[in-house]
Motif scaffolding. Structure first.
Motif, PDB file in Angstrom:
ATOM      1  N   LEU A  80       6.101 -11.256  -2.255  1.00  0.00           N
ATOM      2  CA  LEU A  80       6.185  -9.746  -2.356  1.00  0.00           C
ATOM      3  C   LEU A  80       6.438  -9.130  -3.951  1.00  0.00           C
ATOM      4  CD1 LEU A  80       8.862  -9.267   0.729  1.00  0.00           C
ATOM      5  CD2 LEU A  80       6.162  -8.825   0.635  1.00  0.00           C
ATOM      6  N   THR A  81       5.695  -8.239  -4.078  1.00  0.00           N
ATOM      7  CA  THR A  81       5.636  -7.567  -5.570  1.00  0.00           C
ATOM      8  C   THR A  81       5.953  -5.947  -5.173  1.00  0.00           C
ATOM      9  OG1 THR A  81       3.404  -7.348  -5.579  1.00  0.00           O
ATOM     10  CG2 THR A  81       4.221  -9.413  -6.484  1.00  0.00           C
ATOM     11  N   SER A  82       6.275  -5.353  -6.453  1.00  0.00           N
ATOM     12  CA  SER A  82       6.244  -4.136  -6.275  1.00  0.00           C
ATOM     13  C   SER A  82       5.526  -3.601  -7.446  1.00  0.00           C
ATOM     14  CB  SER A  82       7.892  -3.594  -6.704  1.00  0.00           C
ATOM     15  OG  SER A  82       8.750  -4.072  -5.780  1.00  0.00           O
ATOM     16  N   PRO A  83       4.128  -3.443  -7.181  1.00  0.00           N
ATOM     17  CA  PRO A  83       3.288  -2.800  -8.238  1.00  0.00           C
ATOM     18  C   PRO A  83       3.428  -1.461  -8.757  1.00  0.00           C
ATOM     19  CG  PRO A  83       2.166  -2.994  -6.052  1.00  0.00           C
ATOM     20  CD  PRO A  83       3.383  -3.640  -5.787  1.00  0.00           C
ATOM     21  N   LEU A 220       1.108   0.151   2.268  1.00  0.00           N
ATOM     22  CA  LEU A 220       1.750  -0.470   1.106  1.00  0.00           C
ATOM     23  C   LEU A 220       1.979  -2.036   1.276  1.00  0.00           C
ATOM     24  CD1 LEU A 220       4.896   2.092   1.259  1.00  0.00           C
ATOM     25  CD2 LEU A 220       3.333   1.558  -0.831  1.00  0.00           C
ATOM     26  N   ARG A 221       2.064  -2.525   2.469  1.00  0.00           N
ATOM     27  CA  ARG A 221       2.261  -3.902   2.738  1.00  0.00           C
ATOM     28  C   ARG A 221       0.934  -4.521   2.187  1.00  0.00           C
ATOM     29  NH1 ARG A 221       2.164  -6.984   8.649  1.00  0.00           N
ATOM     30  NH2 ARG A 221       3.019  -9.083   7.869  1.00  0.00           N
ATOM     31  N   ASN A 222      -0.225  -3.988   2.395  1.00  0.00           N
ATOM     32  CA  ASN A 222      -1.505  -4.639   2.102  1.00  0.00           C
ATOM     33  C   ASN A 222      -1.434  -4.798   0.474  1.00  0.00           C
ATOM     34  OD1 ASN A 222      -2.643  -4.957   4.610  1.00  0.00           O
ATOM     35  ND2 ASN A 222      -3.398  -2.851   4.499  1.00  0.00           N
ATOM     36  N   GLU A 223      -0.805  -4.042  -0.231  1.00  0.00           N
ATOM     37  CA  GLU A 223      -1.082  -4.113  -1.760  1.00  0.00           C
ATOM     38  C   GLU A 223       0.500  -4.807  -2.347  1.00  0.00           C
ATOM     39  OE1 GLU A 223      -2.237  -0.701  -4.048  1.00  0.00           O
ATOM     40  OE2 GLU A 223      -2.815   0.292  -2.115  1.00  0.00           O
ATOM     41  N   MET A 224       1.533  -4.983  -1.407  1.00  0.00           N
ATOM     42  CA  MET A 224       2.626  -5.400  -1.794  1.00  0.00           C
ATOM     43  C   MET A 224       2.894  -7.108  -1.453  1.00  0.00           C
ATOM     44  SD  MET A 224       5.373  -2.634  -1.060  1.00  0.00           S
ATOM     45  CE  MET A 224       6.798  -3.041  -1.968  1.00  0.00           C
TER      46      MET A 224
END
Length: 228
Positions: A80-83, A220-224
């Motif tokens: 998991l990341t926080s872009p 958001l999930r798809n990008e995090m």
């Protein structure tokens, strides 16, 4: 007493001689009981059916375990990341936002044993009142839906009951995703979360409907979230 040998005695012609054969002599006519098929040396029909049913059930169980094991193996290694930008939102790196995010992250980590945890606030460029608070972490979860429900229960203890909780599409990453609503100082707001075998995440959506919040969390999930 006669000296003649027994074999020299004449036969009594009043009776027919007994003929001896190679067939065994049956000493009793009683039925020995049991299944006729068993007496003939084979498996009984009931036994065959029983073994067949057991085999089918066993194979079905093995199939379920196989699918479940494959799903765990596929989902357990999650990152998991926080872009800085995600789903049209911008990460808020202000001290106030960081403090809020860290508070939520710490509260979650205290209730569930996570390998890694995070907390992030995303600002909506179109409306500062619709910031999204996202927090969660990664760990191996054997029962994702149960753990997600437990977190919704903890949310209820902190903010008031989460009502109208329902499943929403989890998307290509799988697992389970649910949304509901609760009340806060600024009024009602949506609460959503997802869980799979490698992660669990909650998010608060002030100023958004449950339907909109569920769709936004999916984006958001798809990008995090990613998997190794």
């Amino acid at each position: 007493m006669s000296d003649a040998h027994l074999t020299d005695r004449s036969l009594d012609h009043g009776h027919e001689p007994v003929e001896l054969t190679e067939e065994p002599i049956q000493l009793s006519t009683r039925d020995t009981g049991g299944d006729p098929d068993e007496r003939s040396g084979g498996w009984s029909r009931r036994r065959k059916i029983g073994w067949t049913v057991a085999l089918v059930v066993g194979l079905a169980g093995a199939g379920v375990l196989g699918v479940g094991g494959w799903r765990v193996a596929q989902q357990k290694d999650t990152r998991l990341t926080s872009p800085e930008r995600a789903a049209g939102l911008t990460r808020d790196d202000s001290e106030r936002a960081k403090s809020t995010a860290d508070y939520l992250r710490s509260g979650l980590a205290a209730d569930i044993d996570l390998d890694r945890s995070f907390g992030t606030v995303y600002r909506d460029p179109a409306d500062d009142k619709r910031a999204v608070l996202v927090f969660g972490g990664t760990t191996l979860l054997w029962q994702p839906e149960r753990d997600l429900d437990s977190l919704f229960g903890l949310m209820s203890d902190e903010t008031g009951a989460v009502t109208g909780l329902r499943k929403v599409p989890a998307g290509k990453l799988g697992g389970v995703m649910k949304c509901g609503s609760t009340s806060g100082e600024g009024g009602d707001f949506a609460v959503c979360g997802w869980a799979d075998h490698g992660s669990v995440v909650m998010a608060m959506f002030p100023g958004r409907s449950v339907t909109d919040a569920g769709a936004l969390l999916g984006d958001l999930r798809n990008e995090m979230q990613s998997r190794t």
